[in-house]
Design a protein around this motif. Sequence first.
Motif, PDB file in Angstrom:
ATOM      1  N   PHE A   1       0.830  -1.209   0.000  1.00  0.00           N
ATOM      2  CA  PHE A   1       0.000   0.000   0.000  1.00  0.00           C
ATOM      3  C   PHE A   1       0.857   1.248   0.000  1.00  0.00           C
ATOM      4  O   PHE A   1       2.047   1.212   0.317  1.00  0.00           O
ATOM      5  N   LEU A   2       0.235   2.344  -0.361  1.00  0.00           N
ATOM      6  CA  LEU A   2       0.948   3.612  -0.432  1.00  0.00           C
ATOM      7  C   LEU A   2       1.074   4.199   0.967  1.00  0.00           C
ATOM      8  O   LEU A   2       0.140   4.123   1.764  1.00  0.00           O
ATOM      9  N   TYR A   3       2.214   4.808   1.250  1.00  0.00           N
ATOM     10  CA  TYR A   3       2.365   5.495   2.534  1.00  0.00           C
ATOM     11  C   TYR A   3       1.254   6.530   2.671  1.00  0.00           C
ATOM     12  O   TYR A   3       0.940   7.257   1.738  1.00  0.00           O
TER      13      TYR A   3
ATOM     14  N   GLU B   1       9.452  -0.307  -2.047  1.00  0.00           N
ATOM     15  CA  GLU B   1      10.108   0.643  -2.960  1.00  0.00           C
ATOM     16  C   GLU B   1       9.491   2.041  -2.891  1.00  0.00           C
ATOM     17  O   GLU B   1       8.321   2.204  -2.592  1.00  0.00           O
TER      18      GLU B   1
ATOM     19  N   GLN C   1       5.872   6.402  -1.760  1.00  0.00           N
ATOM     20  CA  GLN C   1       6.546   5.396  -0.938  1.00  0.00           C
ATOM     21  C   GLN C   1       5.579   4.235  -0.733  1.00  0.00           C
ATOM     22  O   GLN C   1       4.491   4.424  -0.184  1.00  0.00           O
ATOM     23  N   PHE C   2       5.962   3.056  -1.148  1.00  0.00           N
ATOM     24  CA  PHE C   2       5.111   1.893  -0.928  1.00  0.00           C
ATOM     25  C   PHE C   2       5.502   1.189   0.368  1.00  0.00           C
ATOM     26  O   PHE C   2       6.663   1.222   0.783  1.00  0.00           O
TER      27      PHE C   2
END
Lengths: 607, 607
Positions: A441-443, A531, A537-538
């Motif tokens: 998931f995305l930050y 990554e 930021q994932f």
Amino acid sequence: MVRDNLNLLRKKMRENDISYFITADADPHMSEYVGGHYKVRTYLSGFTGSNGTLLVGLKDAYLWTDGRYFVQAADELKGSTIGLMKMGQRDVPTIVSYLDKNLKKGDKIFFNGNLISISKGQALEEVAAKHNGQIIYDSELFDDILNKLWTERPEDSAKEIYTLPSKVHGENTIKKLQRVRKHLEEKDADYIFISKLDDQMWLFNIRGGDIECNPVAYSYTLIGKNKAYICLKDASLSDKLIKYFEKNAVSIISYNKLSSLIKKAKGKLLLDKDGTSYGVYKRLEENCQIIFEHNITEDYKAVKNSLEIENIKGCYLRDSLVLTRFIKYIKENATKKHITETEAADMLDNMRRGIEDFIDLSFPTISAFGPNAAMMHYEAVKGSDAKLSTGGLYLVDSGGQYLSGTTDVTRTIILGKIHAKTKMHYTKVAVGMLRLMNAKFLYGCSGRNLDILARGPLWDIGIDYKCGTGHGIGYILNVHEGPQNIRPFRRAGEYEAKLEEGMVISDEPGVYIAGQYGIRIENAILCKKLEQNSDGQFMGFDTLTLVPIDLDGIDTKYMNDDDLAMLNAYHKLVFNSLKPYMKGEELRWLKNATRNIRKFSKFNKEI
Amino acid sequence: MVRDNLNLLRKKMRENDISYFITADADPHMSEYVGGHYKVRTYLSGFTGSNGTLLVGLKDAYLWTDGRYFVQAADELKGSTIGLMKMGQRDVPTIVSYLDKNLKKGDKIFFNGNLISISKGQALEEVAAKHNGQIIYDSELFDDILNKLWTERPEDSAKEIYTLPSKVHGENTIKKLQRVRKHLEEKDADYIFISKLDDQMWLFNIRGGDIECNPVAYSYTLIGKNKAYICLKDASLSDKLIKYFEKNAVSIISYNKLSSLIKKAKGKLLLDKDGTSYGVYKRLEENCQIIFEHNITEDYKAVKNSLEIENIKGCYLRDSLVLTRFIKYIKENATKKHITETEAADMLDNMRRGIEDFIDLSFPTISAFGPNAAMMHYEAVKGSDAKLSTGGLYLVDSGGQYLSGTTDVTRTIILGKIHAKTKMHYTKVAVGMLRLMNAKFLYGCSGRNLDILARGPLWDIGIDYKCGTGHGIGYILNVHEGPQNIRPFRRAGEYEAKLEEGMVISDEPGVYIAGQYGIRIENAILCKKLEQNSDGQFMGFDTLTLVPIDLDGIDTKYMNDDDLAMLNAYHKLVFNSLKPYMKGEELRWLKNATRNIRKFSKFNKEI
């Protein structure tokens, strides 16, 4: 007994012109679990769960509790005159909305201001004012009434406090205080007042033993730009500890001189609405300009540093090994030998005690067979506990406090043959746990964004578990800690923490069929960065728990190919992690318990 | 041109002692799309997107816009001195935090109070006060400056208003007013003041034509317990309409006499912070006690009644049939004939115009080939538009306003051979769309709970689309409407609507690779109730859009077996729905376009 209690209480209420009496099992530090001295609601109502608020009117009495305890509370309230209010259910009022409907002009609501949070106290204050009523929050009157009813009320605890070595904490108190003071500067505040016990233990790298399974000591902290004070019980102090605090430039004040601490607070003061008592707030308010803010120490504490993470990983590996051995024993013996729930729990607890740096259990082991497991927080009692037998599910939710971390893990073990529908439930629970554990998931996401990954497979079959999917887990601290959690819904205005690298969180979907069985599979997972690219930021998770999921409960019909790949990958990791510590027959058992499974198709038996 | 505009503007700013000038393309009704008269930011900056705010300082100028427009804005701002602020990106400040960093004592911030919401106006007021600065929100000064710069500013519109027949609206105005008045009672309020145009259109069952593609009329409404008033432009009134309002006991006031309407508001007034202008609020505040509350009419409007739903279903079927035929034409001719983006759009628009109850497009058709589709809201311009050719992706996002509903649908069409990676992206987008469309969830969820279903498959491969997954869709009204939406993140304090039965919402994940291609697949879905049991009320969606997903873009390697089953089930539904309207070669084409597909395995070529 219960009825007598309430009658006596009502007599006192009438004497003091009180219309409603409200109490929970709560302490002055807004702790989730409290010492015996503070289990007032348990004493009055007979309900023993960790969350529940009792409201006693002159005629009616009600107990509010959450989904984890619906079954247990109904059971424990049987024969009493106390009605059960199932929190979060449609058409069930909150305490405040109940009062809003029932309060009459001039009614007086009584509670102990020291045992209720600012948020809750203010809500009661508001609803009382709305109906031209009044609140009384006098703690002396409360104790006065209580002590007359409850003649055998336990004393408060004051165990000796110890400090953590640097190879355990990874960041010394001087640095932690610097972070807090930098925050004070950023917020243009003069002081922060902290009541929450685990926040203070983290800040000072100390631990105590005042609450069962929670290695905390009763304390209050006040930190200013240059000065820092801590209130501690005299009996919990050692010479070593006094020197330790001196070295860190923190002044110790006696716990029963809270008033002296309160007097030192001046100017702009940061205060946590849900982590501070209403009573303390009313006293602080006299001299300070209060700025309500979620305790920054809770956010700091939740993000584990690299040394803590290293320790936690080792801790979970050792703990997983023990639980896996216990599962092997249960799988092989439960249907042959006579084993009761408490015997099984004792066995597991003793196995944990054998781990080198064991301190305590992290909570009383939940060892539940058959219908008992439908109660999420069931506690077996010797003598009246069930015997493990064939054709049923055995749920064990347990954990330890070690000098290397705090564990929390649940496995549900299949004994003998089970129904196809039970297998469907078991499989869906496993799938939910695995999907969340493998989330990417995305930050910026909080637990609200992710909850459906674990809960969705159950919603798909028309089932909801009436509790969160996950809670933060402390480090040699409370097994439940904030600010992060994995839940679908949130109260208006509730603090919602983003998931940060270094947070440890539980992943524990379940199915609870009252009168039949309970299934819960719980891994502890560690949030990490993946990554970073131009899209952001994932984030993802590493599993800390390394214990086989019982394949006897799995029906691949209810998994898609991704689910199956996740289960097999997890079992491969479990096998590789535990393998160095096993050999011979035990290793062969592990290999089978973590074997690769495949899907059946009508075209090709196994593909 | 742009540079000259800013120089002239700065001259005026200096004359009036203004440090910062702020403007968006905004109207007095907080409309998302605005008439030419209000496109001030477009005029000054050259950026033509629907969302963007321009801040002009005496030296620097910046434009804030959201992820849908990052590529387009960068392109359109090229050669200007305006910096691009990508909203929501890490380290990109908001306008308020930019001002917070840059404001100097005494600085004056200037904006048109009538063209900015209360929320935004208050935030600017606060940040100015913090730095001992000042806001000026005088709309006359604004127009005075603007009209000197912008000599060819278009006039405001005032198209004739028409009423909807009862077989179209399903609930008359008397009943709708009763619901609003009941709400006033519940909230113990005297009046509600409504500025949002679509809310007023819904309430009075009227439509206008003052904003391109949005069938709304400029209006303000004030509703009290017994009285109701509406401000309308004189030129938009017909005798029939005047009688209609008389019959409904609603008094008409001239739109340019807003002051008379404002004077009628007294006592406790409900007002939407995001749906009312700061200027109007400051005037209402003088006589009223303001209670800020999200417009209740927006919640009512979002839940379509059974007649509306019936009409919408027919509307989407007819619209889907037309789009499917268009897709067939494009698939068969794009690589043979010379077709440009605008020619394709014109063709599709004309096909829609042939539908019996067509009113207008619901937004200008986005017809984008190759790299142009990486701009989410690209608008092709005749002459400079691209030609559709082989080896590329053609994205078409379009919809119509009909007397039976408002449509919004996107398909991305594969022309010739595409790269394996492109197929992966295409497949993941399709999977995301299908997973959300097939979601089953507990009542109480908002779009935040569900967003990950559509976005997760892209997060899994390290991609995020910088926009929401879905927006509410109006009924013969704005193609974007609230309060519901499907988004992962939310501003603090933002209203978060639960998903209710009868809401229509878009489901449109995408992949946008700047300079290469854009993929978006969008269905409109209707929220519905599923089973209710002791665990609660379960909810799901019906698809309204019935258009094939291009199988030339699908690689089953990137789908699990559940995904594949969902795709095949959707295509079966599309085929069965459109089949009655097709025959011969066209039907054969549809059959192939919606064929059942299977997964390849190394054991068995097709299983």
